[in-house]
Scaffold this motif. Structure first.
Motif, PDB file in Angstrom:
ATOM      1  N   ALA B 344      82.801 -30.465 -50.117  1.00  0.00           N
ATOM      2  CA  ALA B 344      83.291 -31.790 -50.502  1.00  0.00           C
ATOM      3  C   ALA B 344      82.383 -32.475 -51.520  1.00  0.00           C
ATOM      4  O   ALA B 344      82.658 -33.598 -51.917  1.00  0.00           O
ATOM      5  CB  ALA B 344      83.421 -32.670 -49.253  1.00  0.00           C
ATOM      6  N   ASP B 345      81.288 -31.831 -51.885  1.00  0.00           N
ATOM      7  CA  ASP B 345      80.344 -32.403 -52.839  1.00  0.00           C
ATOM      8  C   ASP B 345      79.748 -33.713 -52.341  1.00  0.00           C
ATOM      9  O   ASP B 345      79.674 -34.699 -53.061  1.00  0.00           O
ATOM     10  CB  ASP B 345      81.027 -32.605 -54.209  1.00  0.00           C
ATOM     11  N   LEU B 346      79.353 -33.713 -51.076  1.00  0.00           N
ATOM     12  CA  LEU B 346      78.680 -34.874 -50.500  1.00  0.00           C
ATOM     13  C   LEU B 346      77.223 -34.507 -50.233  1.00  0.00           C
ATOM     14  O   LEU B 346      76.955 -33.561 -49.497  1.00  0.00           O
ATOM     15  CB  LEU B 346      79.336 -35.277 -49.172  1.00  0.00           C
ATOM     16  N   PRO B 347      76.286 -35.232 -50.824  1.00  0.00           N
ATOM     17  CA  PRO B 347      74.877 -34.896 -50.605  1.00  0.00           C
ATOM     18  C   PRO B 347      74.452 -35.064 -49.146  1.00  0.00           C
ATOM     19  O   PRO B 347      74.905 -35.995 -48.468  1.00  0.00           O
ATOM     20  CB  PRO B 347      74.132 -35.885 -51.503  1.00  0.00           C
ATOM     21  N   VAL B 348      73.591 -34.162 -48.695  1.00  0.00           N
ATOM     22  CA  VAL B 348      73.070 -34.226 -47.336  1.00  0.00           C
ATOM     23  C   VAL B 348      71.546 -34.257 -47.394  1.00  0.00           C
ATOM     24  O   VAL B 348      70.935 -33.470 -48.125  1.00  0.00           O
ATOM     25  CB  VAL B 348      73.518 -33.002 -46.507  1.00  0.00           C
ATOM     26  N   HIS B 349      70.969 -35.184 -46.640  1.00  0.00           N
ATOM     27  CA  HIS B 349      69.518 -35.231 -46.485  1.00  0.00           C
ATOM     28  C   HIS B 349      69.201 -34.908 -45.033  1.00  0.00           C
ATOM     29  O   HIS B 349      69.812 -35.470 -44.122  1.00  0.00           O
ATOM     30  CB  HIS B 349      68.971 -36.607 -46.866  1.00  0.00           C
ATOM     31  N   ILE B 350      68.260 -34.002 -44.848  1.00  0.00           N
ATOM     32  CA  ILE B 350      68.013 -33.502 -43.506  1.00  0.00           C
ATOM     33  C   ILE B 350      66.571 -33.765 -43.103  1.00  0.00           C
ATOM     34  O   ILE B 350      65.639 -33.292 -43.753  1.00  0.00           O
ATOM     35  CB  ILE B 350      68.301 -31.990 -43.402  1.00  0.00           C
ATOM     36  N   HIS B 351      66.418 -34.515 -42.024  1.00  0.00           N
ATOM     37  CA  HIS B 351      65.088 -34.759 -41.452  1.00  0.00           C
ATOM     38  C   HIS B 351      64.600 -33.486 -40.777  1.00  0.00           C
ATOM     39  O   HIS B 351      65.241 -32.990 -39.850  1.00  0.00           O
ATOM     40  CB  HIS B 351      65.219 -35.923 -40.450  1.00  0.00           C
ATOM     41  N   LEU B 381      65.275 -32.049 -48.109  1.00  0.00           N
ATOM     42  CA  LEU B 381      64.518 -31.981 -46.864  1.00  0.00           C
ATOM     43  C   LEU B 381      63.660 -33.235 -46.767  1.00  0.00           C
ATOM     44  O   LEU B 381      62.803 -33.469 -47.619  1.00  0.00           O
ATOM     45  CB  LEU B 381      63.638 -30.729 -46.849  1.00  0.00           C
ATOM     46  N   GLN B 382      63.922 -34.056 -45.770  1.00  0.00           N
ATOM     47  CA  GLN B 382      63.199 -35.316 -45.612  1.00  0.00           C
ATOM     48  C   GLN B 382      62.048 -35.147 -44.626  1.00  0.00           C
ATOM     49  O   GLN B 382      62.237 -34.605 -43.545  1.00  0.00           O
ATOM     50  CB  GLN B 382      64.155 -36.405 -45.121  1.00  0.00           C
ATOM     51  N   HIS B 383      60.912 -35.615 -44.989  1.00  0.00           N
ATOM     52  CA  HIS B 383      59.613 -35.437 -44.302  1.00  0.00           C
ATOM     53  C   HIS B 383      59.069 -34.045 -44.633  1.00  0.00           C
ATOM     54  O   HIS B 383      58.101 -33.919 -45.340  1.00  0.00           O
ATOM     55  CB  HIS B 383      59.661 -35.609 -42.783  1.00  0.00           C
ATOM     56  N   CYS B 384      59.716 -33.024 -44.036  1.00  0.00           N
ATOM     57  CA  CYS B 384      59.357 -31.642 -44.359  1.00  0.00           C
ATOM     58  C   CYS B 384      57.839 -31.460 -44.287  1.00  0.00           C
ATOM     59  O   CYS B 384      57.233 -30.768 -45.094  1.00  0.00           O
ATOM     60  CB  CYS B 384      59.883 -31.321 -45.764  1.00  0.00           C
ATOM     61  N   GLN B 385      57.241 -32.119 -43.286  1.00  0.00           N
ATOM     62  CA  GLN B 385      55.785 -32.315 -43.319  1.00  0.00           C
ATOM     63  C   GLN B 385      54.975 -31.039 -43.174  1.00  0.00           C
ATOM     64  O   GLN B 385      53.881 -30.934 -43.694  1.00  0.00           O
ATOM     65  CB  GLN B 385      55.366 -33.286 -42.206  1.00  0.00           C
ATOM     66  N   LEU B 398      66.748 -22.375 -53.536  1.00  0.00           N
ATOM     67  CA  LEU B 398      68.045 -22.839 -53.045  1.00  0.00           C
ATOM     68  C   LEU B 398      68.527 -24.093 -53.764  1.00  0.00           C
ATOM     69  O   LEU B 398      69.618 -24.576 -53.494  1.00  0.00           O
ATOM     70  CB  LEU B 398      67.964 -23.121 -51.534  1.00  0.00           C
ATOM     71  N   GLY B 399      67.686 -24.641 -54.628  1.00  0.00           N
ATOM     72  CA  GLY B 399      68.085 -25.871 -55.312  1.00  0.00           C
ATOM     73  C   GLY B 399      67.923 -27.105 -54.461  1.00  0.00           C
ATOM     74  O   GLY B 399      68.519 -28.146 -54.738  1.00  0.00           O
ATOM     75  N   MET B 400      67.122 -26.984 -53.404  1.00  0.00           N
ATOM     76  CA  MET B 400      66.903 -28.144 -52.548  1.00  0.00           C
ATOM     77  C   MET B 400      65.756 -29.001 -53.107  1.00  0.00           C
ATOM     78  O   MET B 400      64.930 -28.531 -53.880  1.00  0.00           O
ATOM     79  CB  MET B 400      66.566 -27.709 -51.114  1.00  0.00           C
ATOM     80  N   CYS B 401      65.725 -30.262 -52.678  1.00  0.00           N
ATOM     81  CA  CYS B 401      64.618 -31.155 -53.011  1.00  0.00           C
ATOM     82  C   CYS B 401      63.830 -31.403 -51.726  1.00  0.00           C
ATOM     83  O   CYS B 401      64.325 -31.184 -50.627  1.00  0.00           O
ATOM     84  CB  CYS B 401      65.137 -32.497 -53.513  1.00  0.00           C
ATOM     85  N   VAL B 402      62.594 -31.897 -51.898  1.00  0.00           N
ATOM     86  CA  VAL B 402      61.847 -32.352 -50.737  1.00  0.00           C
ATOM     87  C   VAL B 402      61.412 -33.788 -50.970  1.00  0.00           C
ATOM     88  O   VAL B 402      61.155 -34.201 -52.099  1.00  0.00           O
ATOM     89  CB  VAL B 402      60.597 -31.485 -50.439  1.00  0.00           C
ATOM     90  N   ASN B 403      61.364 -34.539 -49.882  1.00  0.00           N
ATOM     91  CA  ASN B 403      60.801 -35.886 -49.925  1.00  0.00           C
ATOM     92  C   ASN B 403      59.706 -35.921 -48.872  1.00  0.00           C
ATOM     93  O   ASN B 403      59.987 -35.954 -47.678  1.00  0.00           O
ATOM     94  CB  ASN B 403      61.891 -36.932 -49.654  1.00  0.00           C
ATOM     95  N   LEU B 404      58.454 -35.817 -49.345  1.00  0.00           N
ATOM     96  CA  LEU B 404      57.329 -35.645 -48.425  1.00  0.00           C
ATOM     97  C   LEU B 404      56.776 -37.000 -47.980  1.00  0.00           C
ATOM     98  O   LEU B 404      56.814 -37.985 -48.716  1.00  0.00           O
ATOM     99  CB  LEU B 404      56.231 -34.805 -49.092  1.00  0.00           C
ATOM    100  N   PHE B 405      56.214 -36.980 -46.768  1.00  0.00           N
ATOM    101  CA  PHE B 405      55.819 -38.225 -46.109  1.00  0.00           C
ATOM    102  C   PHE B 405      54.330 -38.474 -46.382  1.00  0.00           C
ATOM    103  O   PHE B 405      53.475 -38.321 -45.511  1.00  0.00           O
ATOM    104  CB  PHE B 405      56.094 -38.081 -44.608  1.00  0.00           C
ATOM    105  N   ALA B 406      54.046 -38.890 -47.627  1.00  0.00           N
ATOM    106  CA  ALA B 406      52.651 -39.061 -48.040  1.00  0.00           C
ATOM    107  C   ALA B 406      51.940 -40.122 -47.199  1.00  0.00           C
ATOM    108  O   ALA B 406      50.770 -39.967 -46.839  1.00  0.00           O
ATOM    109  CB  ALA B 406      52.597 -39.433 -49.520  1.00  0.00           C
ATOM    110  N   PRO B 441      61.850 -30.063 -56.762  1.00  0.00           N
ATOM    111  CA  PRO B 441      61.892 -31.486 -57.113  1.00  0.00           C
ATOM    112  C   PRO B 441      61.390 -32.297 -55.918  1.00  0.00           C
ATOM    113  O   PRO B 441      61.837 -32.080 -54.791  1.00  0.00           O
ATOM    114  CB  PRO B 441      63.370 -31.756 -57.382  1.00  0.00           C
ATOM    115  N   MET B 442      60.457 -33.212 -56.164  1.00  0.00           N
ATOM    116  CA  MET B 442      59.761 -33.861 -55.056  1.00  0.00           C
ATOM    117  C   MET B 442      59.744 -35.382 -55.182  1.00  0.00           C
ATOM    118  O   MET B 442      59.526 -35.920 -56.257  1.00  0.00           O
ATOM    119  CB  MET B 442      58.317 -33.363 -55.002  1.00  0.00           C
ATOM    120  N   ALA B 443      59.957 -36.023 -54.039  1.00  0.00           N
ATOM    121  CA  ALA B 443      59.707 -37.456 -53.916  1.00  0.00           C
ATOM    122  C   ALA B 443      58.700 -37.642 -52.790  1.00  0.00           C
ATOM    123  O   ALA B 443      58.391 -36.698 -52.064  1.00  0.00           O
ATOM    124  CB  ALA B 443      61.011 -38.196 -53.608  1.00  0.00           C
ATOM    125  N   ILE B 444      58.166 -38.846 -52.663  1.00  0.00           N
ATOM    126  CA  ILE B 444      57.261 -39.189 -51.562  1.00  0.00           C
ATOM    127  C   ILE B 444      57.716 -40.530 -50.990  1.00  0.00           C
ATOM    128  O   ILE B 444      58.336 -41.321 -51.695  1.00  0.00           O
ATOM    129  CB  ILE B 444      55.785 -39.249 -52.024  1.00  0.00           C
TER     130      ILE B 444
END
Lengths: 298, 548
Positions: B344-351, B381-385, B398-406, B441-444
Motif C-alpha cells: 500500500a506504500d505506507l511507511p512503517v517505523h519499527i521500535h 528502525l527506531q532506537h535500534c540501540q 534493504l533500503g531501511m533507515c535507522v533513527n538512533l537514540f543518541a 540513512p540515519m537520524a538521531i
C-alpha cells in the motif's frame, strides 16, 4: 468476596486455537452470561453468526453474552464488567498471542471485584514442538505454558495415536506436573474450563468430549483443614483437572474449595451449600481411591 | 498584484544544502524559500522587504525530530520530579531534584496550590537510578498529603510511586497481597511502589494518570508546540498515537490554528486493528493530512526497553543474567503488516531496542521485500540501540533507515555499561559512526518525553558520547558536528520522505528555520548543547521563544 466475578484467562500463541475455543464456549454457554474480553491486537474473534448487535465498544452475542476489547486498560474493563447490569456470570479474557498470562493475572489479582479462576493456555499440537525451539518465540511460548493451570493441546485430531502420545509425553517432560488435556476443534467441556457447575454435580454443558472425562463427587466425613485439602487436591497427583465444592473447615466455617490444575483456592462465602466436592479428571487418570482417602470417606 | 517577498538577513545561514552550504540572506515567499545567497543574488525575485531582525543570529533549517511523543506536552501539566534540569513549555527551567526530600518539597509546593482536600496530585520523571536506587515510599509521599491521592511516574514510564491515600482508593492498602509487582514493607502493606503497567493501571486512575497517555490532549498539543519553538524544531513526529477519530479531529483543528508553530507527523500505533484493517485505516488517515498534520504512517513496537530488561536480546543476553525481554508483536503479525504496508506504500517505523528484535525485523523485511519490491520504502528502525555492524550493513542493503537514540547514551549509558548489557555492547550502543559507514540513512532522536526534546542536545550527545557520569563511552562511534547537524535536519527528514520539502534551506522548500544565537559549526563541539535558541520560523511565520 463471595460474589467476586470469576475470570478465566485464555492464553497461547497465534494459531493455538484461542478464538476457536472461545467460540465453542459461546455456542455451549448453556445459559451462562459470558463476557469475552479481547485485547487489542487484532480483529474481534467472534463468529459472525453469533453476533446479535455490534456497537462501538461492545458486541452483543446470542444468549446474553458480550464481547469487548480492553485496549490498554484491562483493570478498567474488568471493573466495568463488575458493574454491568445484568452482571455477567463469568469473564473470559482472550490474551494476545505474545502476552504472558502471568502478567495479565497480576492485574486480575489486584481487583477486589473479580477473582482469577484459572489460566488456560493453548498450544497447537502440530507445531508446538517446533515453535518452542524457535529462536524468536520459543521462550515466549515456554513462559506462557509455564503460567498455565491447565494446558490444552489443540488440533490433535490431525495426529495419529502414536504421535499424540509422543507429544503428550514430551509436554509432560517439559512441563512436569501441569494439568494437560487434548482438544479437537476447540472442544473442551465448559465445566472444565470455567468450573461453571453447581458444587455437587456436573452439568452437561459441553456435550462433546465428555466421554474423555470422569467426574466424581466426594462428601467429606467430617470437618477438614480446607487449605490442606485444596493443596492435596491440586498437587497430590490424583489426576484432578478441576475440583469445586464445599467442605466444613476446622475453623467451623463452611469453605468453598476450587482447584484448577495446580491452582488451589479456598474462600468462605456467606452462603454455602451442603458439603460435597466434585472432582473432574481424565478418564482412567482420576485417582478415585486416593481421593476417597483424602476426603476421609474411603 | 505581486505576492510579497521577505528577505531575512542573518549573521550566517547554515543551509545544509551541499551546493551552497552557507549564505547571509534567505528570501521567503508564501511560506516557502525562494533561495539562499547574498542580498544581491536574491534581490531580483522582485519587490522585497528586508527583515534584519536576525542580523546577529545564525539560521539553520528548522530541526526535524524523528522520534518524539506529543505526550511530553501533556506531562507538563504534572509536577516535574526528574534528576536533571528541564525547561518547561513556558520557558521555566525546573531544577533537577537530587534527593527524595527535595522531591517531597516540590510536591508540597504544588500541593499547596491545589484546591479542595482530595484533588489528586501527580508527578513525572522520577528516576531513582541517580539516587543510588533509593526507593520512594508511601510514607515519603504521605508527608505531602494524606488526604489527596498522589502518584509519581518514573522516567522509565513503567514504575509509579503512590501514597497511602491512592492505595486506599484502589483498595490496595491491605495485607496479604502476593504480587511480585507490588513490594511490601515490614508491616505487610504495600510500600507504594507499583512496578509495571499491569499494577499501575488500577491506581493510576485515582492519581491523575487515568487517560490514555499515548494520545495528546488539546492543551498538551499546544504545550508541545511551545517546546518545539524553544528547541528550534519545526517538524516533529508523534511516534505512536492511537489516533481515534476524536483525537484526529482535535489534532487537525489545533494544528490548523493560524499560529500553531510546528508540523506534526503522527504515526498510527499498530495495536487495536488486524493488519489488513490497519492498512485500510492508515490509508484513510493519509488522505486527511494537512501541511501541519501529516498522517499515513504506521508505528510498530517489536520489543521493550533495555533498562527495563524487556528488550529482546540475542545471545548472550543480559549482563546481569535477567531473562530475555518481551515481544509486543508476534513475528507473523509483524510480517503481515510489513507486507501490507509495502504493497500500500505506507511507511512503517519499527521500535527495536534489543538486537534480536532488530534481527527479526531485518529478516522479516527481507522476505517482505522479495514479495513486494519497493525501491524507496525507507522503513525505519527506531532506537535500534544494540544493532551491530552486520545488522547496519543489512539494513542498508534493504533500503531501511535507522533513527538512533543518541540521548539515551547520555542518560543511561552508565547503567548499560554496569548492569544491562556490559561494557562491550554498551560502548557500541547507538553506533552512529558504524551506521554512517555502512551507508544507512540515519537520524538521531530524543524520544521526548523519555529524554528532553532538544535536537542540539541530541547532536551534542552523538558527537561527544559522554554519559551522565562524564565518561566518554565509545569514542569510535562518535560522529562529526557536520554529520550530527545533518542527522537532526536532512537525516530525520529523509526517514519521513520529507527531505525534498524540509531539512535544508534551499529553493522550493518550506521556510522553516531554527534561529540560533551561536553558530553550531563554530562553537566547541562540547558546547553544542548550550547554544541558545531564539525561536523558529515555521512556514514563513516567525515564532520568538520569548513571546510564547
Amino acid at each position: 468476596m463471595s460474589d467476586a466475578l470469576p475470570v478465566t484467562l485464555i492464553g497461547g500463541y497465534l494459531g493455538a486455537g484461542k478464538t476457536t475455543l472461545v467460540n465453542q464456549l459461546l455456542r455451549n454457554a448453556g445459559g451462562l452470561r459470558l463476557a469475552i474480553l479481547v485485547n487489542e491486537s487484532g480483529a474481534l474473534p467472534i463468529d459472525a453468526d453469533l453476533i446479535e448487535a455490534e456497537g462501538d465498544d461492545l458486541i452483543s452475542i446470542a444468549g446474553g453474552c458480550i464481547c469487548c476489547s480492553f485496549g490498554s486498560d484491562l483493570a478498567a474493563a474488568l471493573s466495568d464488567m463488575g458493574r454491568m447490569v445484568p452482571r455477567p456470570d463469568h469473564v473470559v479474557i482472550e490474551a494476545s498471542g505474545v502476552a504472558l498470562p502471568g502478567s495479565i493475572a497480576l492485574t486480575v489479582d489486584l481487583l477486589e471485584s473479580v477473582r482469577l479462576d484459572g489460566i488456560v493456555v493453548l498450544a497447537d499440537g502440530l507445531t508446538i514442538q517446533r515453535q518452542i525451539g524457535d529462536e524468536y518465540i520459543g521462550d515466549t511460548l515456554e513462559r506462557q505454558l509455564a503460567d498455565a493451570d491447565l494446558i490444552v493441546l489443540t488440533k490433535v485430531d490431525l495426529l495419529d495415536v502414536e504421535a499424540r502420545s509422543g507429544l503428550q509425553d514430551w509436554m509432560a517432560a517439559r512441563f512436569p506436573g501441569k494439568a494437560l488435556i487434548l482438544a479437537e476443534e476447540g472442544r473442551v467441556p465448559r465445566d472444565l474450563l470455567l468450573g461453571s457447575f453447581a458444587p455437587d454435580r456436573v452439568s452437561s454443558g459441553g456435550a462433546h468430549g465428555d466421554a474423555d472425562y470422569a467426574s466424581e463427587v466426594y462428601v467429606p466425613a467430617r470437618a477438614v483443614d480446607a487449605e490442606g485439602l485444596a493443596q492435596a487436591l491440586a498437587t497430590g497427583g490424583h489426576g484432578i483437572l478441576r475440583a469445586k465444592g464445599f467442605v466444613d473447615d476446622l475453623s467451623g466455617r463452611r469453605a468453598l474449595v476450587q482447584v484448577v490444575g495446580q491452582r488451589a483456592e479456598v474462600s468462605f462465602p456467606d452462603q454455602g451449600a451442603d458439603p460435597a466436592v466434585v472432582c473432574i479428571g481424565l478418564k482412567g487418570q482420576l485417582d478415585r481411591e486416593g481421593l476417597a482417602r483424602v476426603f476421609g470417606c474411603g | 498584484m505581486s505576492v510579497p517577498v521577505t528577505i531575512y538577513a542573518a549573521r550566517k545561514i547554515l543551509t545544509m544544502n551541499p551546493s551552497r552550504p552557507e549564505a547571509t540572506h534567505v528570501a521567503v515567499r508564501e511560506g516557502r524559500i525562494l533561495g539562499a545567497g547574498s542580498l544581491e543574488e536574491l534581490a531580483d525575485w522582485g519587490d522585497y522587504t528586508l527583515d534584519d531582525r536576525f542580523a546577529d543570529k545564525v539560521l539553520m533549517p528548522g530541526f526535524v525530530e524523528g522520534h518524539a511523543h506529543t505526550m511530553e506536552g501533556s506531562l507538563w501539566s504534572k509536577v516535574y520530579c526528574g534528576w536533571f534540569d528541564r525547561t518547561d513549555p513556558d520557558g521555566k527551567t525546573w531544577k533537577g531534584l537530587k534527593s527524595i526530600d527535595s522531591v517531597v518539597d516540590r510536591l508540597k509546593e504544588a500541593e499547596a496550590k491545589l484546591e479542595g482536600p482530595d484533588a489528586p496530585l501527580s508527578g513525572w520523571q522520577l528516576d531513582p537510578i541517580y539516587m543510588n536506587n533509593e526507593r520512594v515510599s508511601r510514607a515519603d509521599l504521605d508527608r505531602v498529603s494524606t488526604t489527596r491521592p498522589i502518584g509519581i511516574l518514573h522516567a522509565s514510564g513503567h514504575i509509579m510511586n503512590v501514597n497511602s491515600r491512592a492505595l486506599e482508593l484502589a483498595g490496595l492498602l491491605k495485607t496479604g497481597i502476593n504480587n511480585p509487582a507490588i513490594p511490601l514493607g515490614n508491616d505487610g502493606l504495600p510500600t507504594g511502589e507499583l512496578k509495571g503497567p499491569e499494577v499501575m493501571a488500577p491506581v493510576g486512575q485515582h492519581v491523575g494518570f487515568e487517560r490514555n497517555l499515548m494520545d495528546a490532549d488539546e492543551d498538551g498539543l499546544r504545550r508541545f508546540a511551545k517546546l518545539c519553538v524553544r528547541t528550534g524544531t519545526t517538524t516533529i513526529t508523534d511516534l505512536a498515537s492511537r489516533m481515534d477519530q476524536p483525537t484526529v479531529d482535535m489534532m487537525l483543528r489545533v494544528t490548523g490554528e493560524e499560529d500553531y508553530p510546528a508540523r506534526i507527523v503522527p504515526l498510527r500505533f499498530f495495536m487495536g486493528l488486524a493488519p489488513d484493517e490497519l492498512i485500510t485505516e492508515v490509508k484513510r488517515l493519509r488522505d486527511l493530512s494537512t501541511d501541519r498534520l501529516r498522517m499515513g504512517r504506521i508505528k510498530i513496537v517489536a520489543d521493550g526497553s533495555i533498562q527495563g530488561f524487556s528488550a529482546r536480546l540475542r545471545w548472550p543476553g543480559y549482563f546481569n543474567g535477567a531473562p530475555n525481554g518481551l515481544w509486543y508483536v508476534a513475528p507473523e503479525q509483524l510480517s503481515d503488516i510489513l507486507h501490507g504496508a509495502l504493497e500500500a506504500d505506507l511507511p512503517v517505523h519499527i521500535h527495536t531496542n534489543g538486537d534480536q528484535a532488530t534481527q527479526l525485523v531485518l529478516e522479516t523485511m527481507g522476505r517482505a521485500l522479495r514479495a513486494h519490491p519497493h525501491p524507496d520504502h525507507r522503513f525505519t528502525l527506531q532506537h535500534c540501540q544494540l544493532a551491530d555492524a552486520a545488522q547496519f550493513r543489512t539494513a542498508a542493503k534493504l533500503g531501511m533507515c535507522v533513527n538512533l537514540f543518541a540521548n539515551h547514551h547520555f542518560y543511561w549509558g552508565d547503567e548499560h555499561y554496569n548492569l544491562t548489557v556490559g561494557p562491550e555492547r554498551a560502548t557500541r550502543m547507538n553506533a552512529c559512526r558504524t551506521a554512517l559507514n555502512s551507508g544507512v540513512p540515519m537520524a538521531i532522536h530524543s524520544d521526548a518525553p523519555v529524554t528532553p526534546l532538544g535536537p542540539l542536545f541530541t547532536a551534542w550527545a552523538a558527537v561527544n558520547r559522554i554519559t551522565a557520569s562524564g565518561r566518554v563511552q565509545g569514542e569510535e562511534e562518535r560522529i562529526g558536528v557536520t554529520e550530527a547537524l545533518w542527522a537532526i535536519t536532512m537525516g530525520a527528514a529523509y526517514t519521513l520522505h520529507m527531505d525534498g520539502e524540509v531539512g535544508s534551506i534551499e529553493t522550493g522548500k518550506r521556510a522553516d528555520f531554527a534561529v540560533l544565537e551561536e553558530d553550531p559549526s563554530a562553537v566547541d563541539p562540547a558546547d553544542l548543547r548550550d547554544i541558545p535558541v531564539w525561536g523558529t520560523v515555521q512556514g514563513g511565520r516567525v515564532f520568538a521563544a520569548a513571546d510564547l
